[in-house]
Write an enzyme that holds these catalytic residues in place. Structure first.
Site, mmCIF file in Angstrom:
data_model
loop_
_atom_site.group_PDB
_atom_site.id
_atom_site.type_symbol
_atom_site.label_atom_id
_atom_site.label_comp_id
_atom_site.label_asym_id
_atom_site.label_seq_id
_atom_site.Cartn_x
_atom_site.Cartn_y
_atom_site.Cartn_z
ATOM 1 N N GLU A 85 0.969 -26.340 17.433
ATOM 2 C CA GLU A 85 2.185 -26.716 16.711
ATOM 3 C C GLU A 85 3.435 -26.611 17.577
ATOM 4 O OE1 GLU A 85 1.484 -26.284 12.068
ATOM 5 O OE2 GLU A 85 1.646 -24.325 13.032
ATOM 6 N N HIS A 104 8.022 -19.509 14.018
ATOM 7 C CA HIS A 104 7.114 -20.053 13.004
ATOM 8 C C HIS A 104 6.152 -18.951 12.606
ATOM 9 C CE1 HIS A 104 4.410 -22.358 10.651
ATOM 10 N NE2 HIS A 104 3.445 -22.407 11.556
ATOM 11 N N HIS A 106 3.632 -17.134 9.100
ATOM 12 C CA HIS A 106 2.852 -17.409 7.890
ATOM 13 C C HIS A 106 2.912 -16.230 6.923
ATOM 14 C CE1 HIS A 106 0.084 -20.057 10.635
ATOM 15 N NE2 HIS A 106 1.207 -20.678 10.335
ATOM 16 N N HIS A 172 1.849 -23.162 3.765
ATOM 17 C CA HIS A 172 1.704 -23.029 5.220
ATOM 18 C C HIS A 172 2.472 -21.822 5.745
ATOM 19 C CE1 HIS A 172 1.970 -25.296 9.379
ATOM 20 N NE2 HIS A 172 1.686 -24.013 9.521
#
Length: 255
Positions: A85, A104, A106, A172
């Site tokens: 990603e 990023h 989760h 996500h």
């Protein structure tokens, strides 16, 4: 004598590595998923990637952080690979020149709240002022759960992010950004992620009671001061680093 520019570059690599450990200790990531980046030039960034001895974000070392171009090119050691990603980071940096750090993660509570369709409302006030402010000003949601490994998907996500410091990725996780000095921006992006996670956990707990979710009043919002980055970011970052050193694995940052 150490070159000042190189020293700064190495310090930023260490900041990115520590940020990855912080994400693990605070539960914002699990196992080997999640990544942090910092801009080091108009067309390049420092990126936490994966090597042949990958053990997860809690065990991140400085060697896991490498400089690559926005096109993914760069002189990296054999076996090191950028995350699938990577476009999350590169497309944000392309679209928003003021952004100097991207996280990023989760967080399970954020994922659960987004799957349940629960809104990001300023349900709390003084309990978590940064979370209240983020929610009041709007936390956008990208409605797809796709793995963002292509530029076109990343561009859609960037459009949803707009000019905000955070976007929730339904089912996500989330993406947060920081601006200004890259080291400070990394800390800012991490604290944004923690604020959204705290809000998601409160939202899930409140929703489980069956009571309607109501934001706090404008009157109470007006009584929430902006405590500034020295408290919301710098002091919080020092706490997070100390907590990570205490709770995280006893593994040196530099091998």
């Amino acid at each position: 004598m150490t070159d000042p520019g190189r020293e700064t570059h190495e310090e930023l690599r260490e900041r990115v590595a520590v940020a990855c450990r912080v994400l693990a200790v605070t539960g914002l990531v699990e196992h080997i998923l999640g990544h942090v980046s910092a801009r080091v030039g108009p067309e390049s960034l420092l990126m936490r990637g994966r090597g042949p001895a990958e053990r997860g974000l809690a065990f991140t070392v400085v060697d896991d952080v490498r400089e690559i171009g926005l096109d993914g090119s760069g002189e990296v050691p054999e076996g090191w690979t950028a995350p699938n990603e990577l476009p999350i980071h590169t497309e944000i940096l392309r679209a928003r020149p003021e952004v100097t750090a991207v996280v990023h993660a989760h967080p399970p509570a954020v994922v659960a709240a987004s799957v349940a369709g629960l809104p990001c409302l300023p349900l709390v006030g003084s309990y978590d002022i940064p979370a209240a402010r983020l929610a009041h000003e709007g936390i956008p949601v990208w409605p797809r759960s796709a793995l963002i490994r292509r530029r076109d998907l990343a561009e859609q996500m960037v459009e949803a992010l707009g000019t905000r410091p955070v976007v929730v990725l339904k089912g996500h996780g989330l993406v947060t950004v920081g601006t200004g000095d890259p080291a400070e921006a990394v800390a800012t992006a991490v604290t944004h992620a923690l604020a959204v996670d705290a809000l998601a956990r409160i939202t899930l707990a409140a929703a489980s009671t069956g009571a309607p979710l109501r934001p706090i009043s404008d009157e109470d919002l007006a009584e929430l001061p902006d405590l500034g980055s020295s408290f919301n970011v710098s002091a919080m970052w020092r706490h997070l680093v100390a907590r990570t050193e205490h709770e995280g694995p006893d593994v040196p940052l530099r091998t």
